[in-house]
Motif scaffolding. Sequence first.
Motif, PDB file in Angstrom:
ATOM      1  N   VAL A  93      48.714 -12.785 -10.615  1.00  0.00           N
ATOM      2  CA  VAL A  93      48.564 -12.032 -11.867  1.00  0.00           C
ATOM      3  C   VAL A  93      49.953 -11.887 -12.468  1.00  0.00           C
ATOM      4  N   THR A  94      50.216 -12.638 -13.530  1.00  0.00           N
ATOM      5  CA  THR A  94      51.572 -12.695 -14.079  1.00  0.00           C
ATOM      6  C   THR A  94      51.587 -12.705 -15.600  1.00  0.00           C
ATOM      7  N   GLY A  95      52.598 -12.069 -16.166  1.00  0.00           N
ATOM      8  CA  GLY A  95      52.774 -12.101 -17.607  1.00  0.00           C
ATOM      9  C   GLY A  95      53.333 -13.419 -18.102  1.00  0.00           C
ATOM     10  N   ASN A  96      53.849 -14.261 -17.210  1.00  0.00           N
ATOM     11  CA  ASN A  96      54.445 -15.519 -17.627  1.00  0.00           C
ATOM     12  C   ASN A  96      53.437 -16.446 -18.298  1.00  0.00           C
ATOM     13  N   LEU A  97      53.932 -17.351 -19.130  1.00  0.00           N
ATOM     14  CA  LEU A  97      53.066 -18.259 -19.883  1.00  0.00           C
ATOM     15  C   LEU A  97      52.499 -19.373 -19.008  1.00  0.00           C
ATOM     16  N   ASP A  98      51.214 -19.639 -19.200  1.00  0.00           N
ATOM     17  CA  ASP A  98      50.530 -20.694 -18.437  1.00  0.00           C
ATOM     18  C   ASP A  98      51.242 -22.036 -18.557  1.00  0.00           C
ATOM     19  N   VAL A  99      51.707 -22.379 -19.751  1.00  0.00           N
ATOM     20  CA  VAL A  99      52.309 -23.703 -19.968  1.00  0.00           C
ATOM     21  C   VAL A  99      53.679 -23.823 -19.300  1.00  0.00           C
ATOM     22  N   SER A 116      47.250 -15.350 -16.402  1.00  0.00           N
ATOM     23  CA  SER A 116      48.579 -15.425 -17.022  1.00  0.00           C
ATOM     24  C   SER A 116      48.468 -15.297 -18.525  1.00  0.00           C
ATOM     25  N   SER A 117      49.611 -15.139 -19.168  1.00  0.00           N
ATOM     26  CA  SER A 117      49.653 -15.159 -20.628  1.00  0.00           C
ATOM     27  C   SER A 117      49.481 -16.602 -21.101  1.00  0.00           C
ATOM     28  N   LYS A 118      49.059 -16.759 -22.355  1.00  0.00           N
ATOM     29  CA  LYS A 118      48.727 -18.097 -22.849  1.00  0.00           C
ATOM     30  C   LYS A 118      49.387 -18.368 -24.201  1.00  0.00           C
ATOM     31  N   ALA A 119      49.765 -19.639 -24.386  1.00  0.00           N
ATOM     32  CA  ALA A 119      50.475 -20.017 -25.608  1.00  0.00           C
ATOM     33  C   ALA A 119      49.886 -21.296 -26.206  1.00  0.00           C
ATOM     34  N   ILE A 120      50.119 -21.464 -27.492  1.00  0.00           N
ATOM     35  CA  ILE A 120      49.802 -22.708 -28.192  1.00  0.00           C
ATOM     36  C   ILE A 120      51.089 -23.527 -28.249  1.00  0.00           C
TER      37      ILE A 120
END
Length: 200
Positions: A93-99, A116-120
């Motif tokens: 369980v992490t705030g870091n971005l999946d990518v 995790s956090s997610k980005a485009i």
Amino acid sequence: MSRYIFLFDLDSTVTRQEILPTISKELGLYEKMSSLTESAMRGEIPFKQSFLQRVDLLKDISVSEVRRMIGEIALNERLADFIRRNQDRCHIVTGNLDVWIEELIKKLGMERNTFSSKAIVREDHISDVFSIVDKNMVISQMVLPFVAVGDGNNDAEMIEAADVGIGYGGVRTIAPAVLACASHAVYDEERLVDFLERLA
């Protein structure tokens, strides 16, 4: 037979270093990144605000380069082995971005068990962050009793809600908010894993 689910923070819990400050050293951004990270870990600024500011610091670096650098971050290997052996009951369980953390998560075999956090991403750069992980939302989905392990201010509510809440101080100082609610505080990786083995 234990029915515990195990939830682990990633930075300085499963890893032997804070991820973003570590890679920022190579990029000449350490002071700014470290300041934002420490403020969030101590609860001085909201995690969401701090995280978006940290992402902004790295926006000019290609996603593939950040992913490569993060993939080389050292793991706490005994803990990583515990996670690999108990994959079906462990979650990151992490705030870091999946990518960004993709390669690191593959090393753990946790591709299907990571929140995790997610980005485009467009043209190998972060275009937008569209969600930041909510650890409270994650724990609200847990039906079985769970063990939570972490060290930072943003882990406190997850640790407080756990049936067994462990503050881990083997890499960095455990945040006061975590110490205030953890059922256990462990400062050595071997002792942590031995305790987890008993719970498993």
